[in-house]
Design an enzyme around this catalytic site. Structure first.
Site, short mmCIF file in Angstrom:
data_model
loop_
_atom_site.label_atom_id
_atom_site.label_comp_id
_atom_site.label_asym_id
_atom_site.label_seq_id
_atom_site.Cartn_x
_atom_site.Cartn_y
_atom_site.Cartn_z
N GLY A 1 0.89 -1.20 -0.10
CA GLY A 1 -0.13 -0.05 -0.01
C GLY A 1 0.89 1.53 0.10
O GLY A 1 1.58 1.44 0.70
N ASP B 1 0.10 3.84 1.30
CA ASP B 1 -0.02 4.68 2.58
C ASP B 1 1.01 4.11 3.59
O ASP B 1 1.99 4.80 4.33
CB ASP B 1 -1.21 4.31 3.27
CG ASP B 1 -1.79 3.03 3.31
OD1 ASP B 1 -1.20 2.03 2.65
OD2 ASP B 1 -2.96 2.73 4.11
N ARG B 2 1.47 2.85 3.12
CA ARG B 2 2.25 2.01 4.27
C ARG B 2 3.85 2.47 3.90
O ARG B 2 4.64 2.78 4.57
CB ARG B 2 2.29 0.58 4.04
CG ARG B 2 0.95 0.06 4.92
CD ARG B 2 0.78 -1.38 4.46
NE ARG B 2 1.54 -2.16 5.45
CZ ARG B 2 1.77 -3.60 5.06
NH1 ARG B 2 1.14 -4.14 4.17
NH2 ARG B 2 2.80 -4.18 5.58
N THR C 1 -8.88 2.69 8.46
CA THR C 1 -10.01 1.80 8.32
C THR C 1 -9.43 0.37 8.73
O THR C 1 -9.99 -0.29 9.37
CB THR C 1 -10.44 1.85 6.82
OG1 THR C 1 -10.89 3.22 6.33
CG2 THR C 1 -11.45 0.86 6.68
N THR D 1 -23.54 -3.97 26.54
CA THR D 1 -22.95 -4.69 25.45
C THR D 1 -22.09 -3.78 24.52
O THR D 1 -21.10 -4.07 24.12
CB THR D 1 -24.24 -5.07 24.69
OG1 THR D 1 -24.80 -6.03 25.46
CG2 THR D 1 -23.65 -5.82 23.28
#
Length: 255
Positions: free
Chosen positions: A98, A100-101, A126, A177
């Site tokens: 990616g 972004d990485r 995300t 919950t």
């Protein structure tokens, strides 16, 4: 020279204008808004930028952005593992890594790698990517679902679990919950970072955690380890890549 930086993520598209070492204006658009590509063209024309660098994880929007910028007289450089980069990568399918990485890793090492053996680069978006950079070489890492993805998975795949409201804060132990789901997602993310730190980082190393991404401030509240929070990490990496490409081009022209 003014440079336009476009960060196209899974949830948002962000536009930055830089001039020299200064970061000027910035805009953020929900990716689903139909007019953001048009706004990109308007911003490009008003900014008087002639060059752009694009860090994108959404290929079809990358193509649209390149065409829009070209129509506005802006030449684009698209970050990918197939280009020459200012870092070594010990990674299998580099072309599938990616953007972004790539930008995060380069930005982290350029700005925080001095006098450091290794960096654990965590981008909480995300998805949450957790990557190791050692002695200036990207060595890979791990990808886990992001906080919202974890919560949505529980909601979508069970009969009785509800989707927590974003206003619900984590409580340990959870007293309902929805609180339990929030507590579980944060525990999973922070626990994964701690587990991978223990797996990746050698005992005699001096290492740091660099935290970035949309949910980084949430995780930062629960990180007991020393870390650096930098939500402009991708931008810094993009600028470093652009400068490197420009220098390589100049050197090639001299030959």
């Amino acid at each position: 020279e003014r440079i336009l930086i476009l960060d196209i993520g899974n949830r948002y598209a962000k536009i930055y204008i830089t001039e020299g070492d200064e970061l000027g204006a910035e805009w953020s658009f929900a990716k689903g808004k139909p007019d953001w590509i048009q706004r990109l063209g308007d911003i490009a024309e008003r900014s008087n930028s002639s060059q752009a660098i694009i860090v994108s994880v959404v290929p079809n929007l990358t193509e649209m952005a390149v065409m829009t910028l070209e129509q506005s007289g802006v030449n684009s450089t698209v970050v990918s593992g197939d280009m020459d980069l200012p870092m070594k990568f010990d990674y299998g399918a580099l072309g599938k890594l990616g953007a972004d990485r790539i930008a995060d890793a380069i930005g982290a090492w350029q700005f925080y790698g001095e006098d450091t053996d290794s960096l654990l680069v965590v981008d909480a978006g995300t998805a949450i990517t957790i990557d190791l950079v050692r002695q200036g070489t990207f060595l890979g890492g791990a990808i886990i679902p992001g906080l919202d993805m974890m919560k949505n998975a529980l909601y979508s795949n069970t009969a009785q679990l509800t989707l927590p409201d974003n206003k619900i804060t984590a409580q340990f132990p959870g007293k309902g919950t929805e609180q339990c789901i929030v507590a579980g997602s944060i525990s999973a993310a922070v626990g994964a970072i701690r587990f991978l730190w223990n797996k990746f980082i050698q005992k005699d190393e001096y290492a740091r955690i660099i935290l970035t991404g949309g949910d980084s401030k949430i995780l930062a509240k629960f990180m007991k380890d020393e870390f650096i929070l930098d939500n402009l990490l991708l931008v810094k990496g993009a600028i470093a890549i652009f400068d490197y490409c420009r220098m390589e081009k100049k050197n090639a022209e001299k030959i």
